[in-house]
Design a protein around this motif. Structure first.
Motif, PDB file in Angstrom:
ATOM      1  N   MET A   1     -31.908 -27.269 -52.871  1.00 39.34           N
ATOM      2  CA  MET A   1     -32.417 -27.078 -51.521  1.00 39.34           C
ATOM      3  C   MET A   1     -31.371 -27.580 -50.524  1.00 39.34           C
ATOM      4  SD  MET A   1     -36.057 -28.245 -50.153  1.00 39.34           S
ATOM      5  CE  MET A   1     -36.339 -28.741 -48.517  1.00 39.34           C
ATOM      6  N   PRO A   2     -31.110 -26.823 -49.471  1.00 44.66           N
ATOM      7  CA  PRO A   2     -30.107 -27.235 -48.496  1.00 44.66           C
ATOM      8  C   PRO A   2     -30.498 -28.536 -47.806  1.00 44.66           C
ATOM      9  CG  PRO A   2     -30.601 -24.918 -48.247  1.00 44.66           C
ATOM     10  CD  PRO A   2     -31.602 -25.481 -49.219  1.00 44.66           C
ATOM     11  N   THR A   3     -29.507 -29.289 -47.403  1.00 46.25           N
ATOM     12  CA  THR A   3     -29.732 -30.535 -46.685  1.00 46.25           C
ATOM     13  C   THR A   3     -29.043 -30.458 -45.337  1.00 46.25           C
ATOM     14  OG1 THR A   3     -27.734 -31.560 -47.538  1.00 46.25           O
ATOM     15  CG2 THR A   3     -29.730 -31.785 -48.886  1.00 46.25           C
ATOM     16  N   ALA A   4     -29.212 -31.514 -44.559  1.00 47.72           N
ATOM     17  CA  ALA A   4     -28.608 -31.537 -43.225  1.00 47.72           C
ATOM     18  C   ALA A   4     -27.088 -31.421 -43.283  1.00 47.72           C
ATOM     19  CB  ALA A   4     -29.009 -32.811 -42.494  1.00 47.72           C
ATOM     20  N   LEU A  44     -36.183 -13.528 -40.075  1.00 44.48           N
ATOM     21  CA  LEU A  44     -35.883 -14.776 -40.779  1.00 44.48           C
ATOM     22  C   LEU A  44     -35.258 -14.477 -42.142  1.00 44.48           C
ATOM     23  CD1 LEU A  44     -36.135 -17.837 -40.490  1.00 44.48           C
ATOM     24  CD2 LEU A  44     -38.457 -17.661 -41.368  1.00 44.48           C
ATOM     25  N   THR A  45     -35.758 -13.467 -42.814  1.00 45.98           N
ATOM     26  CA  THR A  45     -35.202 -13.044 -44.104  1.00 45.98           C
ATOM     27  C   THR A  45     -33.769 -12.548 -43.944  1.00 45.98           C
ATOM     28  OG1 THR A  45     -37.397 -12.466 -44.949  1.00 45.98           O
ATOM     29  CG2 THR A  45     -35.511 -11.430 -46.034  1.00 45.98           C
ATOM     30  N   LEU A  51     -26.972 -16.195 -44.555  1.00 41.27           N
ATOM     31  CA  LEU A  51     -26.533 -17.576 -44.773  1.00 41.27           C
ATOM     32  C   LEU A  51     -26.217 -17.865 -46.236  1.00 41.27           C
ATOM     33  CD1 LEU A  51     -28.978 -19.620 -42.511  1.00 41.27           C
ATOM     34  CD2 LEU A  51     -26.513 -19.345 -42.189  1.00 41.27           C
ATOM     35  N   LEU A  52     -27.070 -17.365 -47.128  1.00 38.16           N
ATOM     36  CA  LEU A  52     -26.977 -17.751 -48.536  1.00 38.16           C
ATOM     37  C   LEU A  52     -26.262 -16.751 -49.432  1.00 38.16           C
ATOM     38  CD1 LEU A  52     -30.570 -19.220 -48.995  1.00 38.16           C
ATOM     39  CD2 LEU A  52     -28.444 -20.436 -48.450  1.00 38.16           C
ATOM     40  N   GLU A  53     -26.162 -15.492 -48.997  1.00 36.47           N
ATOM     41  CA  GLU A  53     -25.631 -14.470 -49.896  1.00 36.47           C
ATOM     42  C   GLU A  53     -24.457 -13.677 -49.336  1.00 36.47           C
ATOM     43  OE1 GLU A  53     -28.816 -11.997 -51.396  1.00 36.47           O
ATOM     44  OE2 GLU A  53     -30.212 -13.687 -51.299  1.00 36.47           O
ATOM     45  N   ASP A 113     -30.270 -25.149 -41.641  1.00 36.04           N
ATOM     46  CA  ASP A 113     -30.720 -25.740 -42.902  1.00 36.04           C
ATOM     47  C   ASP A 113     -32.189 -25.408 -43.145  1.00 36.04           C
ATOM     48  OD1 ASP A 113     -28.265 -27.079 -43.631  1.00 36.04           O
ATOM     49  OD2 ASP A 113     -28.689 -28.456 -41.988  1.00 36.04           O
ATOM     50  N   LEU A 114     -32.991 -25.440 -42.088  1.00 35.05           N
ATOM     51  CA  LEU A 114     -34.404 -25.079 -42.207  1.00 35.05           C
ATOM     52  C   LEU A 114     -34.566 -23.609 -42.575  1.00 35.05           C
ATOM     53  CD1 LEU A 114     -35.854 -26.988 -39.118  1.00 35.05           C
ATOM     54  CD2 LEU A 114     -36.126 -27.589 -41.538  1.00 35.05           C
ATOM     55  N   VAL A 115     -33.764 -22.760 -41.962  1.00 36.00           N
ATOM     56  CA  VAL A 115     -33.813 -21.324 -42.273  1.00 36.00           C
ATOM     57  C   VAL A 115     -33.440 -21.108 -43.745  1.00 36.00           C
ATOM     58  CG1 VAL A 115     -32.754 -19.072 -41.810  1.00 36.00           C
ATOM     59  CG2 VAL A 115     -33.380 -20.589 -39.910  1.00 36.00           C
ATOM     60  N   ALA A 116     -32.383 -21.769 -44.207  1.00 37.30           N
ATOM     61  CA  ALA A 116     -31.938 -21.611 -45.594  1.00 37.30           C
ATOM     62  C   ALA A 116     -32.973 -22.128 -46.577  1.00 37.30           C
ATOM     63  CB  ALA A 116     -30.605 -22.325 -45.789  1.00 37.30           C
ATOM     64  N   ALA A 117     -33.720 -23.149 -46.205  1.00 36.28           N
ATOM     65  CA  ALA A 117     -34.719 -23.743 -47.098  1.00 36.28           C
ATOM     66  C   ALA A 117     -36.026 -22.960 -47.117  1.00 36.28           C
ATOM     67  CB  ALA A 117     -34.987 -25.185 -46.677  1.00 36.28           C
TER      68      ALA A 117
END
Length: 120
Positions: A1-4, A44-45, A51-53, A113-117
């Motif tokens: 899970m992403p962090t700050a 959001l998706t 961000l992640l891919e 970070d919230l979006v990624a989580a």
């Protein structure tokens, strides 16, 4: 899970990249506009996937694999750009997008970070 302290991968633009479409300057980004853009689960998706891919500097609409009419996707990508969440560039008839990571991290630390989580 992403962090700050998550460092998202940022790809530099290619020298031949066209200029970005109109968007708010970093200092003009407003939290209420960014949150309103991210309030829609599809948008959001889109941001989370970028961000992640992300595999390169920017991505066309087809890369996201979203089964929606083109007009609907155009609307969602425009909302993200106008809120300052993404940056879009016009490549011929195609618009490609990427997240304005540096601008958003500077203005709203922890938001990405919230979006990624987030999990749909």
């Amino acid at each position: 899970m992403p962090t700050a302290s998550t460092a998202f991968k940022v790809y530099p633009p290619r020298p031949e990249s066209p200029p970005p479409l109109p968007e708010p300057a970093r200092e003009d980004l407003r939290l209420e506009h960014v949150l309103a853009a991210l309030a829609d689960p599809l948008r959001l998706t889109i941001v989370r996937k970028l961000l992640l891919e992300a595999e390169e500097f920017d991505h066309p609409c087809g890369w996201f694999g979203i089964d929606r009419p083109k007009s609907s996707l155009t609307h969602h990508f425009r909302v993200l750009r106008e809120a300052g969440v993404t940056r879009q560039r016009q490549y011929g008839l195609e618009r490609r997008s990427h997240v304005r990571i540096d601008d958003l991290q500077e203005r709203f630390p922890g938001l990405l970070d919230l979006v990624a989580a987030w999990h749909p």
